[in-house]
Design a protein around this motif. Sequence first.
Motif, PDB file in Angstrom:
ATOM      1  N   GLU A 212       0.277  -5.544   0.207  1.00 34.10           N
ATOM      2  CA  GLU A 212       0.988  -6.815   0.331  1.00 34.10           C
ATOM      3  C   GLU A 212       1.754  -7.088  -0.969  1.00 34.10           C
ATOM      4  O   GLU A 212       1.167  -7.085  -2.055  1.00 34.10           O
ATOM      5  CB  GLU A 212       0.003  -7.953   0.605  1.00 34.10           C
ATOM      6  CG  GLU A 212      -0.714  -7.845   1.941  1.00 34.10           C
ATOM      7  CD  GLU A 212       0.227  -8.027   3.117  1.00 34.10           C
ATOM      8  OE1 GLU A 212       1.182  -8.823   2.991  1.00 34.10           O
ATOM      9  OE2 GLU A 212       0.002  -7.373   4.157  1.00 34.10           O
ATOM     10  N   ILE A 213       3.049  -7.333  -0.835  1.00 30.53           N
ATOM     11  CA  ILE A 213       3.879  -7.587  -2.012  1.00 30.53           C
ATOM     12  C   ILE A 213       3.449  -8.886  -2.683  1.00 30.53           C
ATOM     13  O   ILE A 213       3.299  -9.922  -2.022  1.00 30.53           O
ATOM     14  CB  ILE A 213       5.365  -7.667  -1.606  1.00 30.53           C
ATOM     15  CG1 ILE A 213       5.837  -6.303  -1.095  1.00 30.53           C
ATOM     16  CG2 ILE A 213       6.230  -8.132  -2.776  1.00 30.53           C
ATOM     17  CD1 ILE A 213       7.228  -6.328  -0.480  1.00 30.53           C
ATOM     18  N   VAL A 214       3.233  -8.847  -4.006  1.00 31.23           N
ATOM     19  CA  VAL A 214       2.834 -10.054  -4.731  1.00 31.23           C
ATOM     20  C   VAL A 214       4.057 -10.925  -4.987  1.00 31.23           C
ATOM     21  O   VAL A 214       5.200 -10.444  -4.995  1.00 31.23           O
ATOM     22  CB  VAL A 214       2.122  -9.704  -6.059  1.00 31.23           C
ATOM     23  CG1 VAL A 214       0.833  -8.928  -5.787  1.00 31.23           C
ATOM     24  CG2 VAL A 214       3.039  -8.913  -6.982  1.00 31.23           C
ATOM     25  N   SER A 215       3.828 -12.203  -5.222  1.00 25.52           N
ATOM     26  CA  SER A 215       4.930 -13.172  -5.277  1.00 25.52           C
ATOM     27  C   SER A 215       5.926 -12.890  -6.393  1.00 25.52           C
ATOM     28  O   SER A 215       7.130 -13.081  -6.218  1.00 25.52           O
ATOM     29  CB  SER A 215       4.366 -14.589  -5.438  1.00 25.52           C
ATOM     30  OG  SER A 215       3.572 -14.691  -6.608  1.00 25.52           O
ATOM     31  N   ASN A 216       5.444 -12.427  -7.567  1.00 21.86           N
ATOM     32  CA  ASN A 216       6.391 -12.206  -8.665  1.00 21.86           C
ATOM     33  C   ASN A 216       7.195 -10.923  -8.506  1.00 21.86           C
ATOM     34  O   ASN A 216       8.010 -10.587  -9.361  1.00 21.86           O
ATOM     35  CB  ASN A 216       5.673 -12.212 -10.024  1.00 21.86           C
ATOM     36  CG  ASN A 216       4.622 -11.134 -10.140  1.00 21.86           C
ATOM     37  OD1 ASN A 216       4.197 -10.546  -9.143  1.00 21.86           O
ATOM     38  ND2 ASN A 216       4.184 -10.860 -11.363  1.00 21.86           N
TER      39      ASN A 216
ATOM     40  N   THR B 269       3.838  -5.383  -8.729  1.00 21.04           N
ATOM     41  CA  THR B 269       4.173  -4.997  -7.366  1.00 21.04           C
ATOM     42  C   THR B 269       3.123  -5.393  -6.338  1.00 21.04           C
ATOM     43  O   THR B 269       3.400  -6.141  -5.401  1.00 21.04           O
ATOM     44  CB  THR B 269       4.421  -3.483  -7.283  1.00 21.04           C
ATOM     45  OG1 THR B 269       3.288  -2.791  -7.836  1.00 21.04           O
ATOM     46  CG2 THR B 269       5.673  -3.080  -8.048  1.00 21.04           C
ATOM     47  N   PHE B 270       1.890  -4.877  -6.484  1.00 15.59           N
ATOM     48  CA  PHE B 270       0.847  -5.081  -5.487  1.00 15.59           C
ATOM     49  C   PHE B 270      -0.488  -5.384  -6.166  1.00 15.59           C
ATOM     50  O   PHE B 270      -0.747  -4.934  -7.282  1.00 15.59           O
ATOM     51  CB  PHE B 270       0.672  -3.829  -4.617  1.00 15.59           C
ATOM     52  CG  PHE B 270       1.925  -3.421  -3.887  1.00 15.59           C
ATOM     53  CD1 PHE B 270       2.253  -4.009  -2.673  1.00 15.59           C
ATOM     54  CD2 PHE B 270       2.761  -2.446  -4.404  1.00 15.59           C
ATOM     55  CE1 PHE B 270       3.402  -3.628  -1.998  1.00 15.59           C
ATOM     56  CE2 PHE B 270       3.910  -2.063  -3.744  1.00 15.59           C
ATOM     57  CZ  PHE B 270       4.231  -2.665  -2.528  1.00 15.59           C
ATOM     58  N   ALA B 271      -1.329  -6.129  -5.473  1.00 15.23           N
ATOM     59  CA  ALA B 271      -2.694  -6.331  -5.950  1.00 15.23           C
ATOM     60  C   ALA B 271      -3.486  -5.049  -5.749  1.00 15.23           C
ATOM     61  O   ALA B 271      -3.070  -4.148  -5.008  1.00 15.23           O
ATOM     62  CB  ALA B 271      -3.346  -7.484  -5.198  1.00 15.23           C
TER      63      ALA B 271
END
Length: 226
Positions: free
Chosen positions: A122-126, A115-117
């Motif tokens: 910020e939404i992660v790409s996957n 979901t997030f780092a």
Amino acid sequence: MFTPSRLLIAATAVALLAGCASQNPYDNQPPSSNKTAKYGGLGALAGAAAGALINHDNRGKGALIGAAVAGAAGAGYGYYADKQEAELRQSMQGTGVEVQRQGDQIKLIMPGNITFATDSAEIVSNFYAPLNNLGTSFKQFNQNSIEIVGFTDSTGSRQHNMDLSQRRAQSVANYLTAQGVDGTRLSTRGAGPDQPIASNATADGRAQNRRVEVNLRPLPAQPPQQ
């Protein structure tokens, strides 16, 4: 021909069994239990009896019509949720998103690793692919409310974690509305480190606690128009 006496008897038959058929099919049931068929079947029996009485000249046809109408009404939201649950389980396969059924509620658990780092909203790409699938499902099945809840582990101050979890929930909501999901159905909440599902004493446990949950519930009943 629909005589008054036949209509009265039919209406009485449906009314007597409608109470049983319209009970919430999922009250106090474990997630694996499904009463939709049971209550839909009772409603269908009531409808069949009423239909046969109404259509005296063709009892078979009348029974079939009555069973179909009353059976669907008896199943109600439970049948709807069954269909949505099945669709979500299929679309979420292989994404890392877990689908749970709790009575009338469907819960989707999105773990922190997709979901997030760390310390970011910020939404992660996957995470885009699962969210796109959710958006498609939520537009197709639009008869429930969508509550998005963000969670964190216990690392850092409570206030920071509460703020971070709220921002993460809002990021998911913003993405879904951008995909065309009706924003009036959405609500967000940050739970921070509250309600952990694993121990915060280990790295694996903290990773499980850093999550986003989406809760789907029946829309509240609307008051009748005056």
